[in-house]
Design an enzyme around this catalytic site. Structure first.
Site, PDB file in Angstrom:
ATOM      1  N   GLY A  81       0.790  -1.224   0.000  1.00 25.29           N
ATOM      2  CA  GLY A  81       0.000   0.000   0.000  1.00 25.29           C
ATOM      3  C   GLY A  81       0.818   1.267   0.000  1.00 25.29           C
ATOM      4  N   ASP A 143      17.737  -7.666   6.501  1.00 23.19           N
ATOM      5  CA  ASP A 143      18.631  -7.773   5.330  1.00 23.19           C
ATOM      6  C   ASP A 143      19.923  -6.958   5.501  1.00 23.19           C
ATOM      7  OD1 ASP A 143      16.374  -9.068   4.385  1.00 23.19           O
ATOM      8  OD2 ASP A 143      15.675  -7.339   3.241  1.00 23.19           O
ATOM      9  N   ARG A 187      16.784 -10.713   0.890  1.00 23.20           N
ATOM     10  CA  ARG A 187      16.439 -10.048  -0.358  1.00 23.20           C
ATOM     11  C   ARG A 187      17.659 -10.018  -1.277  1.00 23.20           C
ATOM     12  NH1 ARG A 187      11.305  -7.392  -0.737  1.00 23.20           N
ATOM     13  NH2 ARG A 187      11.168  -7.040   1.463  1.00 23.20           N
ATOM     14  N   GLN A 286      13.432 -16.258  10.755  1.00 25.12           N
ATOM     15  CA  GLN A 286      14.475 -15.235  10.913  1.00 25.12           C
ATOM     16  C   GLN A 286      13.920 -13.894  11.376  1.00 25.12           C
ATOM     17  OE1 GLN A 286      17.271 -15.877   7.152  1.00 25.12           O
ATOM     18  NE2 GLN A 286      15.246 -16.781   6.921  1.00 25.12           N
ATOM     19  N   ARG A 287      12.612 -13.729  11.295  1.00 17.63           N
ATOM     20  CA  ARG A 287      12.033 -12.418  11.584  1.00 17.63           C
ATOM     21  C   ARG A 287      11.314 -12.334  12.919  1.00 17.63           C
ATOM     22  NH1 ARG A 287       9.678 -10.333   6.126  1.00 17.63           N
ATOM     23  NH2 ARG A 287       7.757 -10.167   7.328  1.00 17.63           N
TER      24      ARG A 287
HETATM   25  O1  F6P Z   1      13.064  -7.457   3.726  1.00 24.49           O
HETATM   26  C1  F6P Z   1      12.841  -8.418   4.716  1.00 24.49           C
HETATM   27  C2  F6P Z   1      12.407  -9.724   4.119  1.00 24.49           C
HETATM   28  O2  F6P Z   1      12.260 -10.651   5.194  1.00 24.49           O
HETATM   29  C3  F6P Z   1      13.310 -10.281   3.045  1.00 24.49           C
HETATM   30  O3  F6P Z   1      14.480 -10.855   3.558  1.00 24.49           O
HETATM   31  C4  F6P Z   1      12.369 -11.230   2.354  1.00 24.49           C
HETATM   32  O4  F6P Z   1      12.732 -11.415   0.998  1.00 24.49           O
HETATM   33  C5  F6P Z   1      11.042 -10.524   2.427  1.00 24.49           C
HETATM   34  O5  F6P Z   1      11.137  -9.584   3.494  1.00 24.49           O
HETATM   35  C6  F6P Z   1       9.858 -11.416   2.667  1.00 24.49           C
HETATM   36  O6  F6P Z   1       8.716 -10.636   2.657  1.00 24.49           O
HETATM   37  P1  F6P Z   1       7.279 -11.185   3.067  1.00 24.49           P
HETATM   38  O7  F6P Z   1       7.207 -11.150   4.564  1.00 24.49           O
HETATM   39  O8  F6P Z   1       6.354 -10.227   2.421  1.00 24.49           O
HETATM   40  O9  F6P Z   1       7.164 -12.592   2.575  1.00 24.49           O
END
Ligand code: F6P
Length: 365
Positions: A81, A143, A187, A286-287
């Site tokens: 968005g 990243d 990324r 990882q997040r």
């Molecule tokens: O930019 C952070 C990231 O986790 C990248 O490493 C990955 O390619 C992308 O976001 C994944 O995005 P989404 O959560 O939209 O799948």
């Protein structure tokens, strides 16, 4: 410029570990020490676009001890968005920036702290310029590709998660005489793969910055075998391309994201070496995890400095980490500069010196 009494804070783009620590630090310092009211805007700029507006006044007295440790973002976020090119249900795209600025004004805010990556800052800065908003940015991204800071909130925790994954994969690889391929995020930058690969004892690390010829990786695996090693660990960054330059992408809702190169690499290595291969795709693990100490520290220092920048009457700045300290730089730098892996830098040199294949056949002598 009027005095600051009430600020907004939002998280934007993909989440990561440490966002809540940054929100907490901003609130403790701004509210506790400066007496400002801190308004948490929900779901990034979507909270300012919604009617009624989506927000909550953040009261540091109601913070539990848990916030600092908690993954994700309590404010919610969005990586969709673009306000200037907003996708409507009928498929059209329109500029809704005016509504967001109007939402900001309705909240009676004197300044805004945005926690985001380069993509978010490009949009937030445009909004700030159009709406006369005093904006300060805090960099976050697993990243670690924002060029104007040595590190960003979330990167260290992502590297820790990928390293821990290698710690889990090594014993099972050795037990079954297998080649394990770990696909990690990042990324278009290979920072997570390179750091975790070194820390986790990988034998080969493939990053987008170095086009790979898998024959070199296969040769590395064969050489290990010839020396009696019965397993190998290969880390592949998600944006590594096939030998013909094709990027692997998977549909994810309305958008496409990287994913799948690990399978391709594993299949090719199996063909080339005859070794049994298995693939682990680490993905969003990882997040969303608990931030490690380094991310809590950086997020806390960034949050405090962002408030100080506003208190000093400055804005259009990005807080950044350089040479063991917190500084601030023009926000424009965060948008303009990009940090790929430095091929002449210490980590590439370290990896090569440890005998790790980077897929290009270059070896230290
Ligand atoms: O930019 C952070 C990231 O986790 C990248 O490493 C990955 O390619 C992308 O976001 C994944 O995005 P989404 O959560 O939209 O799948």
């Amino acid at each position: 410029m009027s005095e600051i009494r009430r600020i907004g804070i939002l998280t934007s783009g993909g989440d990561c570990a440490g966002l809540n620590a940054a929100v907490r630090a901003v609130t403790l310092h701004a509210s506790g020490n400066r007496g400002w009211t801190v308004v948490g805007i929900q779901k990034g700029t979507l909270g300012l676009l919604s009617r009624p507006l989506q927000y909550e006044v953040l009261d540091p007295n109601r913070f539990t001890g848990e916030l600092l440790r908690r993954g994700g973002t309590v404010l919610g976020t969005t990586n969709k968005g673009d306000a200037f090119d907003y996708p409507m249900p009928d498929g059209s795209r329109i500029d809704r920036s005016g509504e967001i600025i109007e939402g900001y004004r309705q909240l009676g805010l004197d300044a805004l702290i945005g926690i985001g990556g380069d993509g978010s800052f490009a949009i937030l800065r445009r909004l700030a310029q159009q709406g006369g908003i005093r904006l300060v940015g805090i960099p976050k991204t697993i990243d670690n590709d924002v060029g104007s800071t040595e590190t960003a909130v979330g990167h260290a925790s992502a590297v820790a998660a990928a390293t821990e994954a290698l710690d889990h994969l090594q014993p099972t690889a050795a037990s079954h005489d297998r080649v394990m391929v770990l696909e990690v995020m990042g990324r278009d930058a290979g920072h997570i793969a390179l750091s975790a690969g070194i820390a986790g004892g990988a034998d080969a690390i493939l990053i987008p910055e170095i086009p790979a010829d898998l024959a070199h990786v296969a040769a590395k695996i064969q050489a290990l075998k010839a020396h009696g090693r019965n397993f190998a660990l290969v880390v592949v960054a998600e944006a590594v391309r096939t030998e013909t330059g094709e990027a692997m992408r998977q549909a994810a809702g309305e958008t496409a994201s990287y994913g799948g190169i690990g399978q391709w690499v594993a299949a090719r290595l199996e063909e080339m070496t005859g070794a049994e291969t298995r693939v682990a795709v680490l993905g969003h693990i990882q997040r969303g995890g608990t931030p490690i100490a380094q991310d809590r520290l950086i997020a806390s220092a960034f949050g405090v400095h962002a408030v100080d920048v506003l208190a000093e009457g400055r804005h259009d700045r990005l807080v950044a980490w350089r040479n063991r300290t917190v500084i601030d730089v023009p926000l424009e730098d965060a948008i303009r500069t990009y940090a790929a892996v430095d091929l002449e830098g210490p980590l590439v040199h370290t990896a090569r010196s440890l005998g790790i294949s980077l897929g290009d056949g270059v070896a230290m002598t």
